[in-house]
Design a protein around this motif. Structure first.
Motif: not given
Lengths: 140, 80
Positions: B44-56, B30-41
């Motif tokens: 931002k609106a799309d990241v909330a609907k994305c899945m996140i993979a860590v090390n694939m 969740a922290d990564v999701r928030q950071l990505v939203s902030k760093e890549i504005p």
């Protein structure tokens, strides 16, 4: 036997069927997903497929191994990447099992989960505009 | 710094397919999701609907981060 691949080249169904021929199996279920022209009022001209290849291979392999273990199956899954025209084959799923019910169930399991969690995306060139897959619900 | 990989329409919106971010303040996905939203504005609106993979591997938001070699932001998939 499991064979999973992503490829730019067209899928040869006849040759791929031969990979599934084995005297221990009485059922070979082959699902062929193709490029459809009409989705409701939207007319498609072509579709470009891209993937996170390494992860997509991992996810497809997991699905194939699950079916192999559950149904004593041989499994072939092939997905095209690149630009595809109408009627081109986008995905081939072959599941060979001793009896028919398992071959249907295994095939359905793979395609439904592929559409949920395998990182492959379509960029659909429609007559009105370009749409990325996932922009609308496509449960067809 | 950790590579953050983007795919499909995220690449078009962001203008790049990979960026390196400092995840040292991120404890969870969740922290990564928030950071990505902030760093890549732009996404931002799309990241909330994305899945996140860590090390694939897909991971839920409450997953704790350990030994992260890469993060993939996975928009709704549409193969088949």
């Amino acid at each position: 036997m499991i064979n999973v691949r992503l490829q730019q080249e067209p899928i040869d169904v006849g040759a791929t069927y031969q990979e599934l021929v084995n005297a221990k199996f009485g059922a070979v279920n082959m699902f062929v997903g193709t490029i459809r022209e009409w989705t409701g009022d939207i007319q498609t001209e072509k579709i470009r497929y891209t993937a996170y290849k390494e992860m997509a291979m991992k996810e497809l392999s997991k699905l194939a191994h699950e079916v192999e273990a559950k149904y004593d199956a041989d499994v072939v899954v092939i997905h095209r990447l690149g630009e595809l025209e109408l009627t081109d084959i986008a995905v081939f799923i072959g599941v060979a099992t001793p009896h028919r019910a398992a071959s249907y169930e295994g095939s359905r399991f793979i395609i439904e989960n592929l559409k949920k969690r395998v990182p492959i995306w379509k960029e659909e060139v429609d007559t009105d505009r370009v749409r990325w897959g996932g922009e609308r619900d496509d449960a067809h | 710094m950790t590579p953050i990989k983007l795919f499909a329409f995220l690449v078009q919106k962001a203008g790049f397919s990979q960026v390196e971010l400092d995840l040292s303040d991120c404890k969870t996905v969740a922290d990564v999701r928030q950071l990505v939203s902030k760093e890549i504005p732009a996404i931002k609106a799309d990241v909330a609907k994305c899945m996140i993979a860590v090390n694939m591997e897909f991971q839920p938001d409450d997953c704790l981060l350990t030994d992260v070699s890469e993060i993939a932001i996975i928009p709704p998939v549409s193969g088949g």
